[in-house]
Design a protein around this motif. Structure first.
Motif, short mmCIF file in Angstrom:
data_model
loop_
_atom_site.label_atom_id
_atom_site.label_comp_id
_atom_site.label_asym_id
_atom_site.label_seq_id
_atom_site.Cartn_x
_atom_site.Cartn_y
_atom_site.Cartn_z
N GLN A 185 0.83 -1.21 0.00
CA GLN A 185 0.00 0.00 0.00
C GLN A 185 0.86 1.26 0.00
N GLY A 186 0.89 1.90 -1.16
CA GLY A 186 1.59 3.18 -1.25
C GLY A 186 3.10 3.09 -1.19
N LEU A 187 3.65 1.87 -1.07
CA LEU A 187 5.11 1.75 -0.97
C LEU A 187 5.72 1.57 -2.36
N LYS A 188 6.95 2.04 -2.48
CA LYS A 188 7.65 1.89 -3.76
C LYS A 188 8.40 0.57 -3.77
N GLN A 243 10.41 -1.25 4.44
CA GLN A 243 11.21 -0.15 4.96
C GLN A 243 10.66 1.12 4.33
N PRO A 244 9.58 1.67 4.86
CA PRO A 244 8.97 2.83 4.19
C PRO A 244 10.03 3.84 3.80
N PRO A 245 9.96 4.45 2.62
CA PRO A 245 8.87 4.29 1.64
C PRO A 245 9.03 3.10 0.71
N PHE A 246 9.85 2.13 1.07
CA PHE A 246 10.07 1.01 0.16
C PHE A 246 9.52 -0.28 0.73
N VAL A 247 9.07 -1.14 -0.18
CA VAL A 247 8.85 -2.53 0.22
C VAL A 247 10.00 -3.30 -0.41
N GLN A 248 10.68 -4.12 0.40
CA GLN A 248 11.85 -4.78 -0.15
C GLN A 248 11.97 -6.21 0.40
#
Lengths: 286, 250
Positions: free
Chosen positions: A37-40, A63-68
Motif C-alpha cells: 500500500q503506497g510503498l515503492k 522499509q517505508p517508503p520502500f517494500v523490499q
C-alpha cells in the motif's frame, strides 16, 4: 531495482539491536505479490501494472517508503566499505584480479597496496591462489568492483585456512557486537578473520582450526534458530576436553596471538606456525 | 521413434478411460522436488517426476567463460542439459548431441525471458541439468529443477517457471505423458508457463493436433503447470523455513 539498498543484514550484523529476521519477517518467493500500500518497489522486487512482486527468494521487510526483500541465498553482492577476503586469480602488469565470491572478479591495483610495486612486478608480491583481506572501495553501474588493501586490518593472509559460509549467514557468524567470533576465538584459541563475502579465515593449531570450522558449519546449518551462541559455546566446550583445551588453555594460547581478534581481520605476518605445544594427537588432515 | 508393428502398440487408454499406469487423462505423475541438495553450487534442486530423476545446479552470476560470450549490458544465461549414459535402458552415448543442444537452447531461452539479467552485466548464469533417469518429459522436469535451483541461488526473476508436457494418446488429449505414451502416442506438446504473467516461455510440438485439440491441450497444460508451481514453491519453503525449535533443544 537498486534503490533502498541502505537497510541490510550487514548493518544488523554490526551489533545494532534489530530483531532477528526470521522472527518477524515472512518468507517470499519470486513472483509472489507483496503487500505494498503506497510503498515503492525496493531491492528484490519489481512492479507490473501497479502491483509489486518479489523477484527473489528472501524475507519480506518493509522499509517505508520502500517494500523490499532481503535475500536468504545467493552470491555475495558487494557494498562499499565491506571488508572481504579474496583469492588472487590472475596477476597483470599493474593489478591483481581477486575472486571475492562476487559476480565479477575485483581488480586490486598496485597503488592500492602498502607495497612499493614496480609495473610488471606484481608477482613479486602476490601470486595466484594467495589470499588477501581487502576493502570494497567503489562500485560502478557496470558491476566493476574496486578494492583496496590500504587500511587497518587489511593485507595478505599467511597460513591458516579459509572456510566459506553463505554471505547471508555472516551477521550470525559475527554475532551481536562480535560476540560469536569472540566465543569461537576464546574457546578454540584460533585466530579468526571474517569477510563480509562469506569467507572466514582461521589460523591456529590443527585442532583449533578443525573445531572452529565445525562451529562455522553449525552456524551455517542452524543460523536461523535462537540460542545459537549458546549452542556453539556448548559444542566448543564439549570438544575441548580431549586435547586439554578449556578456557584456561585458550587463555594460555592467546599469548601467541598478536592481538585480540574481533571483527577486524588481523593482518600482516601473523604467527604462521601452530604452537608446537598446542598440537594435540588429532589427525593431520584437516 | 522406430517403426513398430501394429500389434506391438500397447493399449494406451482403457475403455474406462484409464491410462497404462492407471491415471486419468488430466492427472500428473507423482512429483517430488527438493531444493538445495548440492552444497558446492550457488543453487540446486533435485526432481523426481514419475520415473524421471533430474538434478539441476546453478552457478553465478559469475565471470563468463568463454570470454567472448560476455555481454556489456546483461548477464548471459548458459544452460547445459545432459542425459547420463545410464539414464535410459539402451545406453545413451555420452556427450553433446543435437537433441541435448536443442533442449539446452530452448531452456536457456525460457529463462532469458524471466531472469532480470540486466542486474548483472558482463556475467554468466550457468545452469546445469543432469538427467539421471529418463522416462519422457525430461526437458520439463529439467526446467522445473533448474527453475527451483535459480531461486535457490538467489537469482532475481519474474517468477518460477513450471513446465509440463501434454500429448495425444488414442485420440485423446492427455496430461504429462510417460515413456510408452510418448513413444506410441500421436503428439507431444511440452510447455513452460510464467504464472505471474500467464505467458508461455517454452512451447514445442511433435506429432499432429487439430486446432481444437491444441487449444484444449494448452488449457490442460496450464492447469498442470499450476499444480507443479505449487510443488515448486513448497520445496523452496521447506528448505528455507525455520523449524520453530526452542533454544534449549540442541
Amino acid at each position: 531495482m537498486s534503490q533502498g539498498q541502505r537497510t541490510d543484514h550487514r548493518r544488523r550484523g554490526r551489533g545494532d539491536s534489530s530483531p532477528h529476521p526470521s522472527r518477524d519477517r515472512v518468507l517470499v518467493l519470486p513472483g509472489e505479490e507483496l503487500p505494498s500500500q503506497g510503498l515503492k518497489p525496493g531491492t528484490g522486487t519489481y512492479r507490473v501494472g501497479g502491483k509489486v512482486y518479489s523477484s527473489i527468494l528472501g524475507l519480506l521487510s518493509p522499509q517505508p517508503p520502500f517494500v523490499q526483500v532481503i535475500p536468504l541465498s545467493g552470491r555475495y553482492i558487494p557494498k562499499p566499505n565491506d571488508v572481504v577476503i579474496g583469492t588472487v586469480t590472475d596477476c597483470q602488469g599493474t593489478f591483481w584480479l581477486l575472486d571475492i565470491g562476487a559476480p565479477r572478479w575485483a581488480p586490486l591495483h598496485m597503488t592500492g597496496t602498502p607495497w612499493d610495486v614496480e609495473i610488471g612486478e606484481t608477482e613479486k608480491f602476490l601470486h595466484v591462489r594467495d589470499s588477501v583481506v581487502v576493502r570494497v572501495e567503489n562500485l560502478d553501474p557496470t558491476g566493476r568492483i574496486g578494492v583496496t588493501m590500504l587500511g587497518d586490518g587489511l593485507g595478505k593472509l599467511e597460513g591458516g585456512t579459509i572456510v566459506t559460509v553463505s554471505p547471508a549467514r555472516i551477521p550470525r557468524v559475527v554475532g551481536r557486537g562480535g560476540s560469536m567470533v569472540e566465543t569461537i576465538t576464546r574457546l578454540t584459541g584460533a585466530q579468526v578473520a571474517v569477510g563480509q563475502n562469506g569467507r572466514v579465515w582461521i589460523n591456529g593449531s590443527p585442532d583449533a582450526i578443525l573445531r572452529a570450522s565445525e562451529a562455522l558449519r553449525l552456524i551455517e546449518e542452524q543460523g536461523q534458530r535462537r540460542g545459537l551462541t549458546e549452542r556453539v559455546e556448548s559444542y566448543l566446550v564439549s570438544t575441548s576436553t580431549s586435547t586439554d583445551r578449556g578456557p584456561e588453555a585458550a587463555a594460555r594460547e592467546s599469548a601467541h596471538r598478536d592481538a585480540p581478534v574481533t571483527r577486524v581481520p588481523p593482518v600482516g605476518p601473523a604467527d604462521e606456525r601452530p604452537d608446537p605445544e598446542a598440537l594435540g594427537p588429532g589427525p593431520d588432515e584437516y | 521413434m522406430g517403426s513398430v508393428g501394429a500389434k506391438d502398440v500397447p493399449v494406451l487408454l482403457s475403455p474406462e478411460g484409464l491410462r497404462i499406469d492407471g491415471r486419468r487423462l488430466d492427472e500428473l505423475r507423482p512429483i517430488r522436488i527438493e531444493a538445495g541438495p548440492l552444497h558446492q553450487a550457488d543453487g540446486s534442486a533435485y526432481v523426481e517426476w514419475g520415473a524421471n530423476k533430474v538434478m539441476a545446479a546453478v552457478y553465478g552470476p559469475r565471470e563468463v567463460h568463454p570470454r567472448h560470450l560476455q555481454q556489456n549490458n546483461k548477464a548471459v544465461i548458459q544452460c547445459k542439459y545432459n542425459m547420463a549414459a545410464f539414464s535410459v535402458d539402451e545406453r545413451k552415448r555420452p556427450g553433446l548431441d543435437r537433441r541435448s543442444q536443442e533442449i539446452s537452447k530452448v531452456i536457456a531461452e525460457a529463462f532469458e525471458s524471466v531472469v532480470f539479467a540486466e542486474e548483472f552485466p558482463r556475467t554468466s548464469i550457468d545452469v546445469y541439468i543432469e538427467v539421471l533417469q529418463a522416462n519422457a518429459g525430461t526437458r520439463c522436469a529439467g526446467l522445473v529443477a533448474a527453475s527451483v535451483a535459480l531461486a535457490d541461488a538467489g537469482i532475481p526473476m519474474v517468477d518460477l517457471v513450471p513446465a509440463v508436457a501434454v500429448g495425444k494418446i488414442s485420440g485423446q488429449i492427455a496430461l504429462d505423458l510417460k515413456k510408452e505414451e510418448d513413444n506410441f502416442g500421436e503428439a507431444d506438446l511440452p510447455m513452460a508457463l510464467v504464472p505471474q504473467s500467464g505467458r508461455l516461455v517454452l512451447l514445442q510440438m511433435e506429432g499432429h493436433m487439430t486446432p481444437d485439440e491444441l487449444s484444449k491441450a494448452l488449457d490442460l497444460g496450464v492447469e498442470g503447470c499450476k499444480a507443479i508451481y505449487a510443488k515448486m514453491k513448497q520445496a523452496l519453503r521447506d528448505r528455507y523455513t525455520v523449524d520453530p525449535l526452542p533454544a534449549e533443544a540442541a
